[in-house]
Scaffold this active site. Structure first.
Site, PDB file in Angstrom:
ATOM      1  N   LYS A 237       5.498  16.559  -5.720  1.00 26.72           N
ATOM      2  CA  LYS A 237       5.698  16.913  -4.311  1.00 26.72           C
ATOM      3  C   LYS A 237       6.667  18.075  -4.151  1.00 26.72           C
ATOM      4  O   LYS A 237       6.399  19.013  -3.377  1.00 26.72           O
ATOM      5  CB  LYS A 237       6.201  15.703  -3.530  1.00 26.72           C
ATOM      6  CG  LYS A 237       5.118  14.644  -3.362  1.00 26.72           C
ATOM      7  CD  LYS A 237       5.691  13.381  -2.744  1.00 26.72           C
ATOM      8  CE  LYS A 237       4.585  12.342  -2.534  1.00 26.72           C
ATOM      9  NZ  LYS A 237       5.139  11.023  -2.218  1.00 26.72           N
TER      10      LYS A 237
ATOM     11  N   GLY B  81       0.790  -1.244   0.000  1.00 26.87           N
ATOM     12  CA  GLY B  81       0.000   0.000   0.000  1.00 26.87           C
ATOM     13  C   GLY B  81       0.811   1.276   0.000  1.00 26.87           C
ATOM     14  O   GLY B  81       0.312   2.325   0.383  1.00 26.87           O
TER      15      GLY B  81
ATOM     16  N   GLU C  84       1.249   4.747  -5.473  1.00 31.81           N
ATOM     17  CA  GLU C  84       0.043   5.314  -6.075  1.00 31.81           C
ATOM     18  C   GLU C  84      -0.708   4.145  -6.728  1.00 31.81           C
ATOM     19  O   GLU C  84      -0.091   3.100  -7.014  1.00 31.81           O
ATOM     20  CB  GLU C  84       0.438   6.326  -7.171  1.00 31.81           C
ATOM     21  CG  GLU C  84       1.055   7.610  -6.660  1.00 31.81           C
ATOM     22  CD  GLU C  84       0.055   8.515  -5.972  1.00 31.81           C
ATOM     23  OE1 GLU C  84      -1.015   8.776  -6.530  1.00 31.81           O
ATOM     24  OE2 GLU C  84       0.354   8.952  -4.841  1.00 31.81           O
TER      25      GLU C  84
END
Ligand code: ADP
Ligand code: ASP
Ligand code: MG
Length: 813
Positions: free
Chosen positions: A682, A664, A667
């Site tokens: 970012k 997890g 993306e």
């Protein structure tokens, strides 16, 4: 002597009337007692609607009258012993026949005068009072019934007659002093003019009847018995948290009722105030409750604001024009024109430049007001000194009331700022010089929200309600919902926040529930929800118009990011884990930030960079306190850090990437991470937050991914990576040979941003970075050599959800 008045709900049916009889019987033991009753609840409405239908030529008026008859017959049958019923039953039938006759006359003529209206409405109180008096008698208690029309004398202003106090006082005193009875019962609301023609005191007027009688006989007490346990801090139908006001002054009660608190009819207070007769508001259905005491002195204890109320159906009339400046008499002429037509002015404001006068009136009077005011200023309008009167409809007044407000500065500031933060636009303001009342004219669709916001601001220092709408129930969304559920109790107790999930949606289903979605059962409830439609979800949020609303985007969807604009413009805060908006074109990013500013709400996206790590927050704090950023070095991809920390050639590169995805950290499409695109977004967001106007295409990216891996589906991508294993092994070996680790580094320096894979030697600040951690080094004017460092887990659903959670709390406060 004491006077007790029972309202429509209190006498709505046989069961309730029995309660009334027992209260009356007990009261009578203490003192001589006058009882005033309303019509059975809803009967006045039925009678008036029957008369209007008849006037419109609609013969369904007969059905309304049949209901009226039925309700009274029913009451008689249930309350009076069979043997004594017949006389009362025929009285009810006879009255209903009269009503039929009157209405059929109206039906034939298609004409309804205010005089006929009063005549028709008077049957409600007349019948109820006869039935209740008989019930008391049948219980063996003596009671004298008296028709109020023989005592209360008014002018002939039908439907809202004005009392002739001299004539009334004389008749009232004479009647009560000449009677030996210990208990009297009279119908409220109805009166008569000098010729003896029936008039009424206005809707809700039974309270007034009771107050007039109390004043005329110098009663020791007036008790208004209704269906709530007192006057409340706000209309309980608008605010679930409204609470009883134990004591209130006449002035305050008068202001509250004038500004819409329906519990007492506004003129009621005046006659008892003059005589200083204490008034109690009591609950027929909970007689043991203390109730509210209305008395002379304002209590110094309790809240500064005593109550909040509102009136709907307001129209705002504005008279403007350059010709008004400095010329006396303009306002006099305006008010004269209105008062000649008996148009009641609810609120007045005039700007100090004297360019404009604004008055609020009932909407029903707006058209007439325009006609008469334009006529009064016809000359000036022709000369273009004054504009024709403008009218704005669908407005309401929200008012704060309290005599102690005058000695506390800042109340209006708090009032307007609380409303402003919730996107309630204020059209006009008025504050009486006595400062017992501060009123704001607002849009009717905002009333419920405004009253709740104000109630929260002035009465619920204990907690604040936050209304959440969550889009996305994937990895992060589901974790967030779980965390919210666990924390609800803590938030309420420790943070004084009552968080309520009102809406939740994923790509298939959506659910909107104003009373709140059970956080333990959201999954099942959502499954049974309606098919998802982003448009109607957003519409649902906006139309509900709830205070302290927050929209939370835990999707990675561009369509969801596109709705922030609309929401912020409604003062609905946006918390986004979705990076698309903040990393879209600079203009759009800037626009959203500006909208949040302009509409007094928040646009927060801390989790866009480094999951829950306080990176954007820290950067904002540095800048707000006057620091400036020189350079940022960072490892911002949890995925890439995980991959390069776990890849040493012993397992295929593709397998390590797959593991990152399975755990997890990536993306939904891992190529966004592997290509460096996600890191570019970012560092761009950080650069923008540091004040740089920068776009994606200005950021250089030295991608380490072979072209072949970036085409096709996600499955193709894994297959292609497996084929390129040699390429990845070589990257690793080259770094290892130099004694270095591979890190995918982002930098922002001198206005330029770049991302790329670098060899990092053991002496470097970025070397010791394990697992899926992120690190950001801020080199600033205050931290020129030793940077400010933020480091820690930078990916994972649980931490990301906690970052979103923190943003929600920030947006709530
Ligand atoms: P009655 O029929 O007894 O005269 P009303 O319906 O006229 O009763 O007035 C009571 C109602 O007024 C309550 O049921 C309540 O819903 C409403 N109300 C509005 N504002 C207030 C307030 N500030 N305090 C108490 N009740 C209020
Ligand atoms: N029955 C009248 C009304 O409904 C008066 C009252 O109940 O106070 O307006
Ligand atoms: Mg009432």
């Amino acid at each position: 002597m004491q006077v007790l008045k029972f309202g429509g709900t209190s006498v709505a049916n046989a069961e309730n009337i029995r309660k009334v009889v027992s209260i009356v019987t007990a009261a009578k033991q203490k003192d001589k007692t006058i009882v005033v009753v309303s019509a059975l609840g809803g009967v006045t409405d039925l009678l008036l609607s029957a008369s209007s239908l008849a006037a419109e030529g609609d013969d369904s008026y007969k059905e309304k009258l049949a209901v009226v008859e039925q309700r009274h017959l029913e009451a008689v049958k249930q309350l009076i012993p069979v043997a004594q019923q017949s006389q009362l039953l025929s009285l009810v039938k006879k009255s209903c026949n009269e009503l039929e006759d009157i209405c059929s006359g109206i039906y034939l003529l298609r004409e309804l005068t205010t005089r006929s209206k009063d005549r028709i409405a008077s049957y409600g109180e007349w019948l109820s009072s006869r039935i209740i008096a008989e019930t008391i008698l049948s219980n063996g208690v003596e009671v004298a019934w008296k028709d109020s029309r023989e005592l209360i004398i008014t002018n002939s202003n039908y439907t809202a007659a004005e009392v002739d106090f001299t004539a009334t006082a004389e008749k009232v005193r004479q009647y009560f002093s000449s009677s030996e009875a210990g208990l009297f019962l009279l119908p409220g609301f109805i009166s008569a003019d000098k010729k003896g023609i029936t008039t009424t005191l206005g809707r809700g007027g039974s309270d007034y009847t009771a107050a007039i009688l109390a004043a005329c006989v110098d009663a020791v007490n007036l008790e208004i018995w209704t269906d709530v346990s007192g006057m409340m801090t706000a209309d309980p139908r608008l605010t679930a948290n409204a609470r009883i006001i134990p004591r209130i002054s006449y002035q305050e009660a008068m202001e509250l009722s004038h500004f819409g608190a329906k519990v007492i009819y506004p003129p009621t207070i005046q006659p008892v105030m003059n005589k200083r007769i204490p008034v109690w508001i009591k609950n027929t259905f909970a007689p043991q409750d203390e109730g509210t005491l209305i008395e002379a002195a304002a209590s110094k204890t309790g809240n500064i604001v005593r109550g909040i109320s509102s009136i709907n159906n307001i129209a705002l009339l504005s008279l403007e024009g350059s010709g008004m400046i400095g010329i006396p008499g303009f306002s006099k002429r305006l008010f004269e024109a209105l008062s000649n037509e008996r148009i009641n002015v609810i609120l007045i404001t005039q700007s100090s430049s004297e360019h404009s006068i604004c008055v609020a009136v009932d909407s029903s009077a707006a058209a007439l007001a325009k006609q008469v005011v334009d006529a009064a200023f016809a000359n000036e309008i022709t000369l273009q000194k004054v504009e024709p009167l403008t009218i704005e409809n669908e407005l309401s007044v929200a008012a704060l009331v309290g005599e102690n407000m005058k000695s506390h500065p800042g109340i209006s500031g708090r009032m307007f700022s609380a409303m402003g933060k919730n996107g309630v636009n204020i059209r006009a303001i008025a504050q009486g010089s006595s400062e017992k009342n501060i009123s704001a004219v607002i849009s009717t669709k905002d009333v419920r929200k405004a009253i709740n916001v104000l109630h929260e601001e002035f009465f619920e220092t204990t907690y604040k309600q936050v209304n959440l709408f969550i889009a996305g129930t994937g990895n992060v969304g589901a974790k967030l919902l779980g965390q919210l559920q666990k924390q609800l109790g803590f938030l309420q107790q420790q943070m004084k926040l009552q968080v309520r999930l009102v809406g939740v949606s994923n790509s298939r289903k959506m659910l909107l529930k104003e009373e709140g979605i059970n956080l333990e059962k959201w999954k099942g409830e959502l499954e049974n929800g309606e098919s998802a439609s982003l448009e109607s979800f957003v519409e649902g949020i906006i139309s509900r118009n709830l205070r302290n609303s927050i929209f939370v985007d835990v999707t990675a969807n561009d369509k969801v990011a596109a709705v922030y604009d609309k929401l912020l413009q409604k003062s609905i805060s946006v918390v986004a884990c979705n990076k698309i908006a903040a990393s879209s074109a600079y203009e759009q990013y800037k626009r959203l930030k500006d909208l949040a500013n302009e509409f007094n709400c928040q646009f927060l996206f801390e989790t866009n960079v480094g999951a829950a790590l306080p990176i954007i927050g820290t950067l904002n704090d540095l800048l707000r306190s006057g620091d400036r950023v020189n350079r940022i070095d960072a490892v911002l991809s949890g995925t890439l850090n995980f991959v390069f920390n776990n890849y040493d050639g012993s397992r295929p590169f593709a397998e390590v990437v797959k593991q990152a995805q399975d755990e997890g950290y990536t993306e939904p499409d891992p190529r966004l991470d592997l290509s460096g695109t996600d890191v570019m977004r970012k560092i761009m967001i950080l650069a923008r937050e540091a004040g740089e106007k920068i776009e994606m295409n200005e950021i250089s990216n030295e991608s380490f991914m072979p072209e072949s891996c970036m085409q096709g589906s996600v499955a193709d991508f894994y297959a292609a990576m497996a084929k390129e294993e040699k390429h990845f092994k070589a990257l690793f070996d080259n770094a290892a040979k130099a004694g270095c680790k591979l890190k995918f580094v982002a930098t922002f320096n001198n206005g330029k941003a770049a991302v790329g894979l670098q060899h990092i030697d053991p002496a470097h600040n970025l070397y010791h970075l394990y697992g899926k951690d992120n690190i950001v080094l801020f080199y600033t004017e205050r931290y020129p050599e030793q940077p400010m460092v933020v480091k820690g887990a930078g990916a994972g659903a649980e931490v990301t959800a906690s970052g979103v959670f923190a943003d929600i709390i920030r947006a709530s406060r």
